[in-house]
Write a protein that holds these residues in place. Structure first.
Motif, PDB file in Angstrom:
ATOM      1  N   ALA A   1       0.830  -1.206   0.000  1.00 28.66           N
ATOM      2  CA  ALA A   1       0.000   0.000   0.000  1.00 28.66           C
ATOM      3  C   ALA A   1       0.866   1.259   0.000  1.00 28.66           C
ATOM      4  O   ALA A   1       0.554   2.252  -0.669  1.00 28.66           O
ATOM      5  N   ASP A   2       1.975   1.211   0.747  1.00 26.68           N
ATOM      6  CA  ASP A   2       2.851   2.384   0.798  1.00 26.68           C
ATOM      7  C   ASP A   2       3.501   2.646  -0.555  1.00 26.68           C
ATOM      8  O   ASP A   2       3.787   3.794  -0.912  1.00 26.68           O
ATOM      9  N   ARG A   3       3.729   1.587  -1.348  1.00 28.03           N
ATOM     10  CA  ARG A   3       4.322   1.763  -2.676  1.00 28.03           C
ATOM     11  C   ARG A   3       3.376   2.488  -3.620  1.00 28.03           C
ATOM     12  O   ARG A   3       3.807   3.057  -4.626  1.00 28.03           O
ATOM     13  N   LEU A   4       2.084   2.401  -3.340  1.00 28.55           N
ATOM     14  CA  LEU A   4       1.087   3.072  -4.185  1.00 28.55           C
ATOM     15  C   LEU A   4       0.811   4.494  -3.711  1.00 28.55           C
ATOM     16  O   LEU A   4      -0.123   5.134  -4.197  1.00 28.55           O
ATOM     17  N   GLY A   5       1.597   4.966  -2.757  1.00 26.50           N
ATOM     18  CA  GLY A   5       1.455   6.352  -2.302  1.00 26.50           C
ATOM     19  C   GLY A   5       0.318   6.570  -1.335  1.00 26.50           C
ATOM     20  O   GLY A   5      -0.127   7.711  -1.151  1.00 26.50           O
ATOM     21  N   ILE A   6      -0.172   5.509  -0.690  1.00 32.31           N
ATOM     22  CA  ILE A   6      -1.262   5.664   0.268  1.00 32.31           C
ATOM     23  C   ILE A   6      -0.673   6.074   1.613  1.00 32.31           C
ATOM     24  O   ILE A   6       0.129   5.344   2.203  1.00 32.31           O
ATOM     25  N   THR A   7      -1.062   7.233   2.076  1.00 30.74           N
ATOM     26  CA  THR A   7      -0.524   7.763   3.335  1.00 30.74           C
ATOM     27  C   THR A   7      -1.658   8.236   4.236  1.00 30.74           C
ATOM     28  O   THR A   7      -2.757   8.546   3.768  1.00 30.74           O
ATOM     29  N   ALA A   8      -1.377   8.279   5.528  1.00 28.08           N
ATOM     30  CA  ALA A   8      -2.300   8.809   6.531  1.00 28.08           C
ATOM     31  C   ALA A   8      -1.506   9.761   7.420  1.00 28.08           C
ATOM     32  O   ALA A   8      -0.506   9.353   8.021  1.00 28.08           O
ATOM     33  N   ASP A   9      -1.948  11.011   7.454  1.00 30.90           N
ATOM     34  CA  ASP A   9      -1.240  12.034   8.241  1.00 30.90           C
ATOM     35  C   ASP A   9       0.231  12.118   7.833  1.00 30.90           C
ATOM     36  O   ASP A   9       1.130  12.274   8.669  1.00 30.90           O
ATOM     37  N   GLY A  10       0.466  11.967   6.528  1.00 28.86           N
ATOM     38  CA  GLY A  10       1.811  12.100   6.011  1.00 28.86           C
ATOM     39  C   GLY A  10       2.682  10.862   6.180  1.00 28.86           C
ATOM     40  O   GLY A  10       3.842  10.874   5.759  1.00 28.86           O
ATOM     41  N   ARG A  11       2.153   9.806   6.768  1.00 26.91           N
ATOM     42  CA  ARG A  11       2.932   8.588   6.997  1.00 26.91           C
ATOM     43  C   ARG A  11       2.423   7.462   6.100  1.00 26.91           C
ATOM     44  O   ARG A  11       1.209   7.358   5.877  1.00 26.91           O
ATOM     45  N   PRO A  12       3.326   6.618   5.569  1.00 27.07           N
ATOM     46  CA  PRO A  12       2.883   5.492   4.741  1.00 27.07           C
ATOM     47  C   PRO A  12       1.948   4.574   5.518  1.00 27.07           C
ATOM     48  O   PRO A  12       2.133   4.349   6.716  1.00 27.07           O
ATOM     49  N   VAL A  13       0.978   4.047   4.830  1.00 30.78           N
ATOM     50  CA  VAL A  13       0.028   3.114   5.441  1.00 30.78           C
ATOM     51  C   VAL A  13       0.581   1.703   5.319  1.00 30.78           C
ATOM     52  O   VAL A  13       0.733   1.177   4.213  1.00 30.78           O
ATOM     53  N   LYS A  14       0.929   1.088   6.443  1.00 31.01           N
ATOM     54  CA  LYS A  14       1.413  -0.287   6.426  1.00 31.01           C
ATOM     55  C   LYS A  14       1.323  -0.865   7.835  1.00 31.01           C
ATOM     56  O   LYS A  14       1.142  -0.135   8.822  1.00 31.01           O
ATOM     57  N   GLY A  15       1.463  -2.178   7.915  1.00 28.39           N
ATOM     58  CA  GLY A  15       1.432  -2.844   9.217  1.00 28.39           C
ATOM     59  C   GLY A  15       0.021  -3.024   9.749  1.00 28.39           C
ATOM     60  O   GLY A  15      -0.956  -3.104   9.007  1.00 28.39           O
ATOM     61  N   LYS A  16      -0.085  -3.064  11.072  1.00 22.16           N
ATOM     62  CA  LYS A  16      -1.374  -3.289  11.720  1.00 22.16           C
ATOM     63  C   LYS A  16      -2.267  -2.055  11.623  1.00 22.16           C
ATOM     64  O   LYS A  16      -1.796  -0.920  11.663  1.00 22.16           O
ATOM     65  N   ILE A  17      -3.565  -2.313  11.519  1.00 24.98           N
ATOM     66  CA  ILE A  17      -4.544  -1.228  11.584  1.00 24.98           C
ATOM     67  C   ILE A  17      -4.758  -0.896  13.057  1.00 24.98           C
ATOM     68  O   ILE A  17      -5.024  -1.785  13.875  1.00 24.98           O
ATOM     69  N   ALA A  18      -4.624   0.346  13.402  1.00 23.16           N
ATOM     70  CA  ALA A  18      -4.761   0.762  14.800  1.00 23.16           C
ATOM     71  C   ALA A  18      -6.141   0.386  15.324  1.00 23.16           C
ATOM     72  O   ALA A  18      -7.142   0.518  14.605  1.00 23.16           O
ATOM     73  N   PRO A  19      -6.242  -0.095  16.564  1.00 27.63           N
ATOM     74  CA  PRO A  19      -7.538  -0.515  17.107  1.00 27.63           C
ATOM     75  C   PRO A  19      -8.597   0.583  17.052  1.00 27.63           C
ATOM     76  O   PRO A  19      -9.780   0.277  16.830  1.00 27.63           O
ATOM     77  N   ASP A  20      -8.203   1.850  17.253  1.00 29.79           N
ATOM     78  CA  ASP A  20      -9.193   2.928  17.235  1.00 29.79           C
ATOM     79  C   ASP A  20      -9.534   3.380  15.816  1.00 29.79           C
ATOM     80  O   ASP A  20     -10.294   4.307  15.617  1.00 29.79           O
ATOM     81  N   GLU A  21      -8.974   2.690  14.789  1.00 30.25           N
ATOM     82  CA  GLU A  21      -9.319   2.971  13.396  1.00 30.25           C
ATOM     83  C   GLU A  21     -10.033   1.790  12.740  1.00 30.25           C
ATOM     84  O   GLU A  21     -10.557   1.912  11.641  1.00 30.25           O
ATOM     85  N   ALA A  22     -10.028   0.645  13.395  1.00 32.30           N
ATOM     86  CA  ALA A  22     -10.541  -0.586  12.785  1.00 32.30           C
ATOM     87  C   ALA A  22     -12.034  -0.752  13.023  1.00 32.30           C
ATOM     88  O   ALA A  22     -12.590  -0.260  14.008  1.00 32.30           O
ATOM     89  N   CYS A  23     -12.672  -1.474  12.102  1.00 33.61           N
ATOM     90  CA  CYS A  23     -14.069  -1.876  12.298  1.00 33.61           C
ATOM     91  C   CYS A  23     -14.129  -3.062  13.251  1.00 33.61           C
ATOM     92  O   CYS A  23     -13.130  -3.755  13.484  1.00 33.61           O
ATOM     93  N   ASP A  24     -15.308  -3.301  13.789  1.00 34.11           N
ATOM     94  CA  ASP A  24     -15.568  -4.532  14.530  1.00 34.11           C
ATOM     95  C   ASP A  24     -16.041  -5.614  13.552  1.00 34.11           C
ATOM     96  O   ASP A  24     -16.215  -5.354  12.357  1.00 34.11           O
ATOM     97  N   GLU A  25     -16.254  -6.821  14.064  1.00 34.22           N
ATOM     98  CA  GLU A  25     -16.778  -7.896  13.217  1.00 34.22           C
ATOM     99  C   GLU A  25     -18.140  -7.497  12.679  1.00 34.22           C
ATOM    100  O   GLU A  25     -18.977  -6.927  13.398  1.00 34.22           O
ATOM    101  N   GLY A  26     -18.390  -7.800  11.405  1.00 32.52           N
ATOM    102  CA  GLY A  26     -19.657  -7.446  10.780  1.00 32.52           C
ATOM    103  C   GLY A  26     -20.516  -8.657  10.480  1.00 32.52           C
ATOM    104  O   GLY A  26     -20.236  -9.782  10.911  1.00 32.52           O
TER     105      GLY A  26
END
Length: 709
Positions: A516-541
């Motif tokens: 994802a970081d290779r495709l230029g996807i960033t959040a707050d100026g930082r590359p998006v990679k690794g674990k999704i932060a718990p306060d950003e993740a969805c619950d089970e659907g």
């Protein structure tokens, strides 16, 4: 030599009265005495493996090196190794399931303590195996065996690019090494194709072809219409079928659903699919062989080579896509019994499933070119994960395409990953169009089999160009139907109720996709990679059901089917599905009740999503906060297939409008239902849920009508 070979046969079978079938000794003689190249086309259960075990053993006694057997499935290898040991043949296998044993097997080979080595066709493409082991094996090889040789041919029913590597293997053999190819499912066109490849270097090919009809099999077709009627019949009559057997399904979801329903009805069954753990597969095979279960409910993962001589029945819930593939699967039954029952219960969804698998198996020029361009422009080798981040291709199909390109010499796998060889490569459109047309003809032939007014066995053997085809006198056309054709009302009602279950859990994404970081996807100026932060993740659907489910899958497939013009059909949620949604909500069991509903804006089905969101809000008395905002100019999502590209496509697609942000702030962190029509990759819900969490919502619970897969 015949006496010596007969002794080996009796040791192999464990029977002192065993005798050769017509053609078995002739094939052994051709391989051992004359070192010929032979193609054996004989019915399932004829004893093709006995030919190569005995030939290998006799060759070894005469000073030859070990036999190399290319074998397609792990189940086959396990059975064959065990059978070889009974005859005093020292056998070993190298495949993906026994990596920890490879060094031991190499030591045995170095000590010349292996008579027969099984390898999977995938090993032939593996760079380490090709460089470190294959040259030595070829140099010492006393016999090469290609099992399920129809896979070599473009016209074979099983598209396996790894098998095409065998053409080069045959050409590289030293002079005087016998070659045996075996199959039970080759028509005249496949036979001619395989003969041509076996003849590489101008060698004559000795073809041994026997009658393919199986006198022990009693064939039938029972049209029952709906899935619930088919399952009701099976639940009611499975116990009446002889011995133990296999129930084949076309999809993993169907196999899991069927096994679950039959187990609840009191039958001893186990599911067996491509997703079954390797150890569980072995345990399931053993349970069936020991008659500890009535049936394995399986996909084609339980296929070529599984050997249970007294298998009493094979039932198909849904038809394979060709008579040839069907003949092969039903050939599992009745190898050593006077009678075995084979029944096909066709499904309404069969043709859609055939189309899905056919279109996913064949490479396309655009995707092949994308891979080659990425590898050519890379300064060094690329792993599959790194390559996946550069091309928009799903992992499974990417790996298949790499195999195709590797066999054609355009790419190679080595230290560090895949690289371009620099050799010119052209997409063989004519070849793939030819294969696709052959598949369409086979599918039509399978539909003809279901409607036959003539002998079913003769139809199958004629499809294999068997010159010995004749009426069997046993099938439900030649004789009377041997199976009950109705179901009782209680069985039908129970099956219908079981299939009426709703509420399939949808796990939340926990990791951002590789690349994802290779495709230029960033959040707050930082590359998006690794674990999704718990306060950003969805619950089970939850979804009502999967599109592939036997129960609600049919209604959902109809809902999402294209209209007459080929485009999406947009309408309100049908009343029966609306009631199913309410049932899902009622049975969800969430730890904290949602307080509001937010919808994902849809370009293709806005009316469907809006009616779903408003209906859920009304039924649950949740606040309807409306949709997220859609980015200006956003159109239908592209047909991206891999995770990184799908994330890229939706990363800037949505935003939280001010009025929604205000409403979320007023919820004081209460849970929110996030509603869409269809969940596929889960990245739409992941990105939309992240936006809601950032705007002050509490836990985000995805909900949709259906999921793909």
């Amino acid at each position: 030599m015949r006496s010596e070979a007969l002794d080996a046969l009796r040791a192999l079978t464990g029977r002192s009265d065993a005798a050769f079938h017509d053609g078995q000794f002739e094939a052994i003689e051709a391989l051992v005495q004359r070192h010929e190249r032979a193609l054996v086309v004989q019915r399932t259960g004829w004893g093709k493996s006995a030919v190569y075990f005995i030939a290998a053993l006799l060759q070894r006694r005469r000073g030859s090196g070990p036999a190399l057997i290319v074998s397609p499935l792990l189940a086959l290898m396990r059975d064959q190794v065990a059978a070889a040991e009974r005859a005093g043949v020292r056998a070993a296998s190298i495949n993906s399931s026994n990596v920890t044993e490879w060094s031991d097997i190499r030591d045995l080979l170095d000590r010349d303590a292996v008579d027969v080595l099984f390898v999977s066709p995938e090993r032939l493409v593996n760079p380490t195996f090709r460089v470190e082991q294959l040259p030595t094996l070829i140099a010492r090889c006393g016999l090469l065996v290609v099992d399920e040789a129809h896979c070599i041919s473009d016209w074979g029913h099983d598209f396996r690019p790894d098998y095409r590597r065998i053409r080069d293997l045959i050409a590289d053999l030293p002079e005087g090494v016998g070659v045996l190819a075996t199959t039970a499912t080759a028509n005249a066109r496949v036979v001619a194709d395989v003969e041509e490849q076996l003849a590489a270097g101008g060698h004559p090919v000795h073809t041994l072809r026997g009658p393919l009809a199986r006198a022990s099999l009693r064939l039938g077709v029972l049209e029952l219409g709906t899935n619930w009627r088919r399952l009701a019949w099976l639940s009611e009559h499975l116990g009446d079928l002889p011995g133990s057997g296999i129930v084949y399904c076309l999809t993993v979801a169907a196999a899991d659903d069927t096994a679950d329903l039959l187990a609840k009805a009191g039958h001893q069954v186990l599911a067996y699919t491509g997703r079954t753990d390797a150890a569980e597969r072995v345990a399931a095979e053993e349970a069936l062989k020991k008659n500890e279960v009535k049936a394995l409910v399986a996909t084609s993962a339980l296929g070529m080579g599984f050997d249970k001589p007294d298998l009493g029945f094979v039932i198909h819930l849904g038809a394979p896509s060709s008579p040839v593939a069907y003949y092969q699967q039903v050939g599992r039954a009745g190898r050593a019994t006077a009678s075995a029952d084979v029944l096909l219960l066709p499904g309404e969804e069969d043709r859609a499933i055939w189309h899905y698998f056919a279109t996913n198996a064949m490479p396309t020029q655009a995707k092949a070119d994308a891979i080659l361009d990425a590898l050519r422009s890379s300064p060094g080798p690329l792993s599959v994960a790194a390559l996946e981040a550069r091309v928009d291709i799903r992992r499974s199909q990417l790996e298949l395409l790499l195999k195709v390109l590797a066999v054609d010499g355009a790419v190679e796998n080595g230290p560090g990953g895949w690289r371009s060889t620099g050799l010119a490569w052209a997409y063989d459109a004519e070849r793939y169009d030819r294969i696709a047309e052959a598949r369409r003809v086979e599918q039509q032939s399978m539909l003809e089999y279901e409607r036959l007014q003539a002998c079913r066995m003769a139809f199958l053997t004629t499809a294999l160009d068997d010159p010995h085809s004749a009426p069997c006198g046993r099938c439900d056309v030649c004789a009377e139907p041997w199976y009950p054709s109705s179901v009782t009302i209680p069985a039908a009602e129970k099956a219908r109720a079981d299939l009426d279950r709703v509420g399939v859990p949808i796990a939340a994404r926990a990791l951002w996709p590789t690349g994802a970081d290779r495709l230029g996807i960033t959040a707050d100026g930082r590359p998006v990679k690794g674990k999704i932060a718990p306060d950003e993740a969805c619950d089970e659907g939850r979804v009502v059901a999967r599109l592939s489910d036997l129960g609600w899958g049919g209604a959902l497939r109809d809902l999402f089917a294209p209209g007459p013009d080929g485009g999406p059909v947009d309408a309100d949620v049908p009343p029966d599905l609306a009631r199913a949604c309410v049932r899902v909500l009622a049975g969800w069991g969430w730890s904290e009740r949602p307080v509001a509903v937010v919808s994902v804006p849809s370009v293709t089905r806005p009316r469907l999503v809006a009616s779903l969101a408003s209906g859920i809000a009304a039924a649950g008395r949740f606040a309807d906060l409306g949709p997220l905002a859609l980015a200006p100019g956003a159109g239908p999502l592209s047909a991206s297939t891999n995770s990184a590209f799908r994330l890229r496509d939706v990363w800037h697609r949505f935003s939280v409008p001010p009025e929604l942000a205000g409403a979320l702030a007023d919820l004081a962190g209460g849970p929110v239902l996030l509603v869409d029509d269809l969940i596929d990759s889960r990245w739409t819900m992941t990105v939309a849920g992240r936006l809601l969490r950032a705007s002050g919502s509490g836990p985000v619970l995805p909900f949709a009508l259906a999921s793909v897969g």
